[in-house]
Design a protein around this motif. Sequence first.
Motif, PDB file in Angstrom:
ATOM      1  N   ALA A   1       0.874  -1.383  -0.317  1.00  0.00           N
ATOM      2  CA  ALA A   1      -0.108  -0.064   0.254  1.00  0.00           C
ATOM      3  C   ALA A   1       0.751   1.174   0.175  1.00  0.00           C
ATOM      4  O   ALA A   1       0.518   1.881  -0.928  1.00  0.00           O
ATOM      5  N   THR A   2       1.951   0.957   0.661  1.00  0.00           N
ATOM      6  CA  THR A   2       3.299   2.517   0.795  1.00  0.00           C
ATOM      7  C   THR A   2       3.810   2.618  -0.138  1.00  0.00           C
ATOM      8  O   THR A   2       4.104   3.219  -1.345  1.00  0.00           O
ATOM      9  N   LEU A   3       4.235   1.224  -0.964  1.00  0.00           N
ATOM     10  CA  LEU A   3       5.361   1.441  -2.275  1.00  0.00           C
ATOM     11  C   LEU A   3       3.664   1.711  -3.151  1.00  0.00           C
ATOM     12  O   LEU A   3       4.315   2.826  -4.419  1.00  0.00           O
ATOM     13  N   VAL A   4       2.476   1.962  -3.666  1.00  0.00           N
ATOM     14  CA  VAL A   4       1.687   2.368  -4.457  1.00  0.00           C
ATOM     15  C   VAL A   4       1.566   4.434  -4.067  1.00  0.00           C
ATOM     16  O   VAL A   4       2.007   4.423  -5.187  1.00  0.00           O
ATOM     17  N   ARG A   5       1.459   4.336  -3.138  1.00  0.00           N
ATOM     18  CA  ARG A   5       1.988   5.794  -3.195  1.00  0.00           C
ATOM     19  C   ARG A   5       3.160   6.373  -3.420  1.00  0.00           C
ATOM     20  O   ARG A   5       3.019   6.806  -4.439  1.00  0.00           O
ATOM     21  N   LEU A   6       4.241   5.430  -3.219  1.00  0.00           N
ATOM     22  CA  LEU A   6       5.788   6.057  -3.430  1.00  0.00           C
ATOM     23  C   LEU A   6       5.858   5.803  -4.902  1.00  0.00           C
ATOM     24  O   LEU A   6       6.687   6.788  -5.713  1.00  0.00           O
ATOM     25  N   LEU A   7       5.241   4.826  -5.272  1.00  0.00           N
ATOM     26  CA  LEU A   7       5.174   4.307  -7.070  1.00  0.00           C
ATOM     27  C   LEU A   7       4.369   5.247  -8.056  1.00  0.00           C
ATOM     28  O   LEU A   7       4.397   5.007  -9.153  1.00  0.00           O
ATOM     29  N   GLY A   8       2.856   5.458  -6.982  1.00  0.00           N
ATOM     30  CA  GLY A   8       2.028   5.715  -7.941  1.00  0.00           C
ATOM     31  C   GLY A   8       1.714   5.069  -8.902  1.00  0.00           C
ATOM     32  O   GLY A   8       1.139   5.100 -10.285  1.00  0.00           O
ATOM     33  N   ASP A   9       1.531   3.483  -8.523  1.00  0.00           N
ATOM     34  CA  ASP A   9       1.641   2.345 -10.104  1.00  0.00           C
ATOM     35  C   ASP A   9       1.131   0.853  -9.415  1.00  0.00           C
ATOM     36  O   ASP A   9       2.105   0.582  -8.153  1.00  0.00           O
ATOM     37  N   PHE A  10       0.396   0.524  -9.420  1.00  0.00           N
ATOM     38  CA  PHE A  10      -0.097  -0.797  -9.002  1.00  0.00           C
ATOM     39  C   PHE A  10       1.005  -2.153  -9.459  1.00  0.00           C
ATOM     40  O   PHE A  10       1.730  -2.679  -8.705  1.00  0.00           O
ATOM     41  N   ASP A  11       1.531  -2.326 -10.921  1.00  0.00           N
ATOM     42  CA  ASP A  11       2.081  -3.154 -11.123  1.00  0.00           C
ATOM     43  C   ASP A  11       3.737  -2.932 -10.611  1.00  0.00           C
ATOM     44  O   ASP A  11       4.290  -4.638  -9.938  1.00  0.00           O
TER      45      ASP A  11
ATOM     46  N   ALA B   1       1.828   6.748  10.993  1.00  0.00           N
ATOM     47  CA  ALA B   1       0.192   7.273  10.777  1.00  0.00           C
ATOM     48  C   ALA B   1      -0.111   7.333   8.941  1.00  0.00           C
ATOM     49  O   ALA B   1      -0.449   6.870   8.564  1.00  0.00           O
ATOM     50  N   LEU B   2       0.956   7.749   8.777  1.00  0.00           N
ATOM     51  CA  LEU B   2       1.372   7.841   7.161  1.00  0.00           C
ATOM     52  C   LEU B   2       0.722   6.733   6.395  1.00  0.00           C
ATOM     53  O   LEU B   2       0.205   6.266   5.371  1.00  0.00           O
ATOM     54  N   ILE B   3       1.316   5.364   7.609  1.00  0.00           N
ATOM     55  CA  ILE B   3       0.942   4.115   6.551  1.00  0.00           C
ATOM     56  C   ILE B   3       0.175   4.004   6.722  1.00  0.00           C
ATOM     57  O   ILE B   3      -0.365   2.920   6.052  1.00  0.00           O
TER      58      ILE B   3
END
Lengths: 410, 128
Positions: free
Chosen positions: A18-28, A100-102
């Motif tokens: 979930a955090t990586l999606v925010r940081l990278l902006g892409d699901f895959d 909190a962000l996570i």
Amino acid sequence: MHEKLSDIYQTESRRVFATLVRLLGDFDLAEEALQDAFAAALAQWPKDGIPANPRAWLVSAGRFKAIDQIRRRMRFDSTVESIAVLSEGHHTPDSIDDDALIVDDQLRLIFTCCHPSLSREARVALTLREVCGLATEEIARAYLVPPSTLAQRIVRAKAKIRDARIPYEVPGKDQLPERLDVVLQVIYLVFNEGYSAFQGEQLVRHELATEAIRLTRLLFGLMPTAEVEGLLALMLLHDARKSARINAQGELVRLEDQDRHLWNQHQIKEGVALVLHALASREFGIYTLQAAIAAVHSESPSAEDTDWDQIVGLYDALLIRMPTPVVELNRAVAVAMRDGPEAGLQLVNAILNQGELAEYHLAHAAKADLCQRLGRTSDARSAYQTAIDYVTQGPERRFLERQIAALSTD
Amino acid sequence: MKYLALVYYDESIMNAMTKAEWDALNRECMACVERLTVNGHFIAGQALQPVETATTVRVRNNRASSTDGPFAETKEQLAGFYMLEARDLNQAIQLAEHIPPARYGSVEVRPVRELDPEVHGYPDAASG
């Protein structure tokens, strides 16, 4: 070490994702980065020991791997767009272990997967895949669709998230109630699919009910509102009756005929406490009211000793918020238990005459049951027959056929 | 990002309005455009004449043919459009919710696809 790593994978992987999606902006890209991060952990942790904050370590490793990957791709293919990750300056390293962000990242993931602009099937598939981490094959098996169909559904949903720019955010205050409703609907759909599973691979489908409960616990932890609590209670209370609902022959057992000793008392206790708490908030809705009805049943020693007056009252309250013929039908059955079969039959006939439930087998089954109790055997038989004409599930059909057979021997 | 908001409603509902009601709705629409413009969301937009005024044009084998009426006969008719600038779909949806006819009909929100002259081979790439 492998065992510990596997535990960490179990508890942390979807949060890290979930955090990586925010940081990278892409699901895959995030999914790939997640796998890379765990591969790196597998190589490094046995030597260096498990880091103090494994989650932050994994997020940071995943992000690093993804950036590396993007740079490499860009070198080979100049048309690859420079994804936000390379130019972003607003994600400071601190944001990686800001708890909190996570927590918000998990909520963002849930609300994005349950966005109303995705189809209902897509929401369910995406939530199970991305939030719960189920494999595409597992979801396909549970929903009895070919894996390729399900994979397509997920690919299309992700494309819509990207192309229509569905944001990765928890909706603002004015949109939140409507959007939370959609999330709860998705979870309840998942639960029902598992709970009412009789066909196909039962075991796999029962896991859907467990998964829905787990997901609601997560959501309740993140967003402790009355309706989330009510939904959690509703599912726990239904699920508590699981082993009494089907007998050794795999046949359906009616609530009034169930062996109540088989009910999971521990789960009932938890469910009842949640209902009471949700009701006390006075901000409850349809899930809490349905849970309250389930709670009354759960605490009754038998069908006869059930407080039917209270159940009718709860259905009255539910009807105001959810004026559907199915709720009316359930209320009619409760009225029959409180005031006698004649009163119930009048209501059921009125509901059938409205037309909407004319092809709903349970409406005819309810009518048949009431006729039978009134000694109108031929009316009962023809109503059971109509119910059989409309039923689709095997165990329900066999149940109705047994009822007819019992009539004939009277 | 640009989103097109297509406004649909059942014209018979509008036809049944009194003049005062219709005028009030039009004033609301003008206020809506003004608000969107002030906030930097309005790119373009127009209301359309009723659906009886529509003509549908097709070209097959280099021959053009025109037919009377809209592309599809539906319960609700296309009544106007807004081209909006929005941060993302959630913002576009929020803006669309405040388009006055949304109370009577529906507003379809579609992200705009920028045509890239270098993109080839995409099956439904617009050829125009």
